[in-house]
Each structure stands twice: as structure tokens, then as C-alpha cells.
Scaffold this motif. Structure first.
Motif, PDB file in Angstrom:
ATOM      1  N   ALA A 248      -2.199   2.541  -3.563  1.00 41.83           N
ATOM      2  CA  ALA A 248      -1.659   1.525  -2.659  1.00 41.83           C
ATOM      3  C   ALA A 248      -2.685   1.165  -1.589  1.00 41.83           C
ATOM      4  N   GLU A 249      -3.337   2.167  -1.047  1.00 38.91           N
ATOM      5  CA  GLU A 249      -4.356   1.928  -0.009  1.00 38.91           C
ATOM      6  C   GLU A 249      -5.516   1.097  -0.546  1.00 38.91           C
ATOM      7  N   TRP A 250      -5.983   1.457  -1.743  1.00 38.89           N
ATOM      8  CA  TRP A 250      -7.147   0.764  -2.296  1.00 38.89           C
ATOM      9  C   TRP A 250      -6.789  -0.630  -2.797  1.00 38.89           C
ATOM     10  N   LEU A 251      -5.578  -0.826  -3.279  1.00 45.22           N
ATOM     11  CA  LEU A 251      -5.165  -2.164  -3.685  1.00 45.22           C
ATOM     12  C   LEU A 251      -5.064  -3.081  -2.474  1.00 45.22           C
ATOM     13  N   LEU A 252      -4.602  -2.554  -1.344  1.00 41.26           N
ATOM     14  CA  LEU A 252      -4.576  -3.349  -0.112  1.00 41.26           C
ATOM     15  C   LEU A 252      -5.988  -3.727   0.316  1.00 41.26           C
ATOM     16  N   LYS A 253      -6.909  -2.757   0.265  1.00 41.19           N
ATOM     17  CA  LYS A 253      -8.296  -3.054   0.644  1.00 41.19           C
ATOM     18  C   LYS A 253      -8.899  -4.104  -0.278  1.00 41.19           C
TER      19      LYS A 253
END
Length: 172
Positions: free
Chosen positions: A52-57
Motif C-alpha cells: 500500500a505504501e509503495w503503490l501510493l508512492k
């Protein structure tokens, strides 16, 4: 006590070693440690980057830029994103083995462990590029009421004790 801790200098890893070290070696090491401590090897758990964190980035990047593209301004952020996406978000970044020294009158001193459970079902690391052990999501572990917390009362360090045994007496 004057006893050397290490006797075989050939087993000390060199700082500039060319031996590749990654998640597979971490799993192998922790599995071996679990076996030596008498802990079930199934307690070694995979730890993943948080998708989730990396998809947001990735979603915040301009349309014409991908994580490995040199158009990203910050070279550290570009390198970090490229490493994560190159490895993939479905492969473990590392492994963990939670251990605790346990004393019981019936069994004596031994080690124990548990399989960490989180609401999301997997152990997702806190974002960053520090080693896995520094990025454990301890806040997502289940709450343990104080009455059930497995406190260990340390031995008073001011109590006199006898000398430590010689190395050969404690090694198999």
C-alpha cells in the motif's frame, strides 16, 4: 573472566565480502538459530514491504516517470523505489524470529517464540531502507493486557555470583 569469546578467526566474515547475502540466507540463518534454541522452525516468519505504501508512492509519480527512471529528482528515493519494485512486493524482504528467554521450574531455562499475527494477515514492514529488524511493525501486534504480559524479573546484578564456566564446559 579472561576467556576468549572466539577462537577461530577464519570464521569471521570480512567487511568487503563478495558473498551475496539476501532474504534466503536470512531465512536459513534464522531456521538454524531456531533449531539450536529448541524452537519450532515454523516460527520463522516472512516480512514484506508494505505494498500500500509503495503503490501510493508510485501513484504520486508523474505519468511519464517509472521508479527506475532517472527523471526522479532525489537519487536516494529513485534507488530505493527501484530496489523495491525490482525485487517485487510479493517476495519477502527478510525474515524474523521473535524469541524470549523463558524460565520455568519444571523445564529450567529455555527459549520460546510465537508466530506474530497482524490484522492484515502478513507482517508488513514500516517503510524505509533500514534493515528489517529496525522496521518491525510492533504497533500492529495484538494487545497483551498487563496481567498476561510475560514479564521476566532480571537477577539482581549486585548479588555476588561465582565465576563463569570455562568455554569447553558449556559447548557440546
Amino acid at each position: 573472566d579472561g576467556e576468549p569469546v572466539w577462537r577461530d578467526p577464519s570464521l569471521i566474515a570480512r567487511e568487503k565480502s563478495a558473498v551475496p547475502v539476501g532474504p534466503e540466507q536470512a531465512e536459513s540463518l534464522l531456521t538454524a538459530i531456531a533449531g539450536e534454541l529448541g524452537i519450532d522452525k515454523a516460527m520463522v516468519s516472512e516480512a514484506y514491504e508494505d505494498p500500500a505504501e509503495w503503490l501510493l508512492k508510485e501513484g504520486k509519480l508523474p505519468d511519464n516517470v517509472d521508479p527506475s527512471n532517472s527523471k526522479l529528482e532525489d537519487p536516494e528515493e529513485r534507488s530505493r523505489m527501484a530496489r523495491v519494485f525490482e525485487r517485487g512486493l510479493t517476495k519477502p524482504s527478510g525474515y524474523v524470529l521473535p524469541v524470549q528467554r523463558w524460565n520455568s521450574q519444571a523445564a529450567g531455562q529455555r527459549w520460546r517464540s510465537e508466530k506474530w499475527k497482524t490484522r492484515r494477515g502478513r507482517l508488513f514492514l514500516v517503510p524505509g531502507d533500514s534493515p528489517v529488524g529496525y522496521r518491525l511493525p510492533l504497533g500492529t501486534l495484538p494487545y497483551v493486557p498487563p496481567a498476561q504480559f510475560p514479564y521476566i524479573v532480571p537477577v539482581d546484578p549486585s548479588v555476588p555470583r561465582g565465576p563463569l564456566p570455562v568455554r569447553e564446559a558449556i559447548l557440546p
